[in-house]
Design an enzyme around this catalytic site. Structure first.
Site, PDB file in Angstrom:
ATOM      1  N   CYS A   1    -106.108 154.704  16.196  1.00  0.00           N
ATOM      2  CA  CYS A   1    -107.539 154.451  16.076  1.00  0.00           C
ATOM      3  C   CYS A   1    -107.803 153.056  15.526  1.00  0.00           C
ATOM      4  O   CYS A   1    -107.769 152.842  14.313  1.00  0.00           O
ATOM      5  CB  CYS A   1    -108.177 155.513  15.179  1.00  0.00           C
ATOM      6  SG  CYS A   1    -109.936 155.243  14.942  1.00  0.00           S
TER       7      CYS A   1
ATOM      8  N   CYS B   1    -110.874 152.862  13.233  1.00  0.00           N
ATOM      9  CA  CYS B   1    -110.690 153.360  11.859  1.00  0.00           C
ATOM     10  C   CYS B   1    -109.803 152.410  11.047  1.00  0.00           C
ATOM     11  O   CYS B   1    -110.126 152.053   9.924  1.00  0.00           O
ATOM     12  CB  CYS B   1    -109.991 154.718  11.829  1.00  0.00           C
ATOM     13  SG  CYS B   1    -110.485 155.856  13.097  1.00  0.00           S
ATOM     14  N   ASP B   2    -108.682 152.045  11.615  1.00  0.00           N
ATOM     15  CA  ASP B   2    -107.639 151.379  10.832  1.00  0.00           C
ATOM     16  C   ASP B   2    -107.531 149.875  11.077  1.00  0.00           C
ATOM     17  O   ASP B   2    -106.845 149.179  10.334  1.00  0.00           O
ATOM     18  CB  ASP B   2    -106.275 152.018  11.142  1.00  0.00           C
ATOM     19  CG  ASP B   2    -106.251 153.504  10.824  1.00  0.00           C
ATOM     20  OD1 ASP B   2    -107.047 153.925   9.967  1.00  0.00           O
ATOM     21  OD2 ASP B   2    -105.459 154.238  11.428  1.00  0.00           O
TER      22      ASP B   2
END
Lengths: 66, 318
Positions: B138, B141-142
């Protein structure tokens, strides 16, 4: 989900965004030894518990919410 | 003991397909339960969205929040919307029995199944060992955690391209590896990536490249090994992050005992009315065998599934 969980349970928390705060990002990596989010750090009298991901069971147990 | 509630429709999932199906079902005054884990599903981590009509630019997070807000106009409590993971769905006579992780059973005359998918894995050495230690699925997200680092994006479709564009503004360098001879996403996105590479910016692309290993120092990722399929040569490239973006694996474990028709990609086969081979069981979104895994397509199929379910219930006399 972690934030919603804290709100539902009435747990006060401080949010740090590792997306915008580089110091917080490094702190998260150093303390959790990994790079996945979210990470929850629960401090109690100098002792810290680290929870990686949304782990309702662990959060409930550490915070004594059961 | 209170009498068991029998729903007209249980909608499983909380992504755009499920949310759209719920909107139509609530507005049709059908006894509906929407149940899933987190709002938005894969949309939540889709990053920037610029192909949703009427909204010039938004993010998956914002769109998911808006979806939740919109649903609350019709449903405010757990009798019609519940946060839980569905573990299994079985047929019991004329009803479907939908069971969640806490063993709570929801009984329904029909089901719209819209669980979407989870990221496909490369299944190569190092991938599991370094998950969350440099390997991620992701970018939204990261990605920010890899500021100033060298990263590899594995994949050649829209998700990979999107991640590459995001990471070229964050990372020191971005390597994009596809096993195919060409990238297979939106042309505008491919052209932008190739332009960045030709201008000598921080992008390198590898086509016909098979990612065969992720290496590290036991704590974090240090490199990725690519086999060039044309020359059979192997190349080890230093990266601290590996973003695996090779599509989704449909989530079908909860319905494995229903006898649904599943295609070779593991998707549930549906007709153009989103009906499956099981009467009363409809699908919507990325878990179905639709070709295009797009938010707007998922929403559209959610609408079709809800209308088909409504017609099915009318014929049942419900």
């Amino acid at each position: 989900m972690t934030k919603e969980f804290f709100m539902q349970k009435g747990v006060a928390y401080t949010e740090k965004s590792v997306a915008t705060d580089q110091i917080a990002a490094q702190e998260m990596i150093d303390k959790s030894g990994q790079m996945g989010v979210p990470v929850t750090i629960i401090s109690d009298e100098g002792k810290e518990e680290i929870v990686v991901g949304f782990d309702e069971e662990r959060l409930t147990s550490i915070l004594g919410l059961a | 003991m209170p009498e068991k509630v029998i729903y007209d429709i249980v909608i499983v999932g909380l992504g755009p397909a499920a949310v759209t199906a719920a909107l139509y079902s609530y507005r049709n005054n059908l006894k509906t339960l929407l149940v899933g884990e987190s709002f938005g599903g894969a949309t939540l981590v889709s990053g920037e969205i610029e192909n949703w009509p009427g909204i010039i630019s938004t993010t998956g997070f914002e769109l998911s929040e808006k979806m939740e807000e919109q649903l609350k106009k019709y449903c405010m409590d757990e009798t019609c919307m519940k946060r839980s993971l569905i573990k299994s769905i079985v047929k019991n006579g004329e009803f479907f029995s939908v069971i969640d992780k806490d063993e709570t059973e929801y009984v329904s005359k029909s089901v719209i199944y819209a669980t979407g998918g989870e990221p496909r894995k490369l299944n190569i050495p190092g991938e599991q060992e370094y998950r969350n230690h440099g390997v991620t699925y992701c970018a939204t997200c990261d990605g920010p955690l890899y500021r100033g680092k060298d990263v590899a994006i594995i994949g050649g479709g829209n998700s990979a391209l999107k991640s590459a564009h995001m990471m070229k503004n964050i990372a020191k360098s971005v390597l994009v590896v596809t096993i195919n001879p060409e990238f297979m996403g939106e042309q505008i996105s491919i052209k932008q990536l190739e332009k960045a590479e030709s201008e000598g910016r921080n992008v390198r692309t590898i086509k016909n490249g098979k990612t065969i290993e992720i290496k590290g120092n036991d704590k974090f990722v240090e490199s990725v090994v690519i086999e060039h399929l044309d020359s059979k040569e192997k190349e080890e490239i230093k990266v601290q992050g590996v973003f695996v973006e090779i599509g989704l694996r449909p989530i079908t474990e909860p319905v494995k005992n229903l006898g649904l028709e599943i295609n070779a990609a593991g998707e549930i086969v549906a007709n153009r009315e989103m009906k499956t081979n099981i009467p009363g069981f409809f699908v919507a979104g990325d878990v179905s065998d639709l070709r295009d895994k797009q938010i707007i397509v998922a929403s559209g199929t959610g609408c079709i599934a809800a209308l088909s379910a409504s017609e099915y219930l009318a014929k049942l006399g419900g």
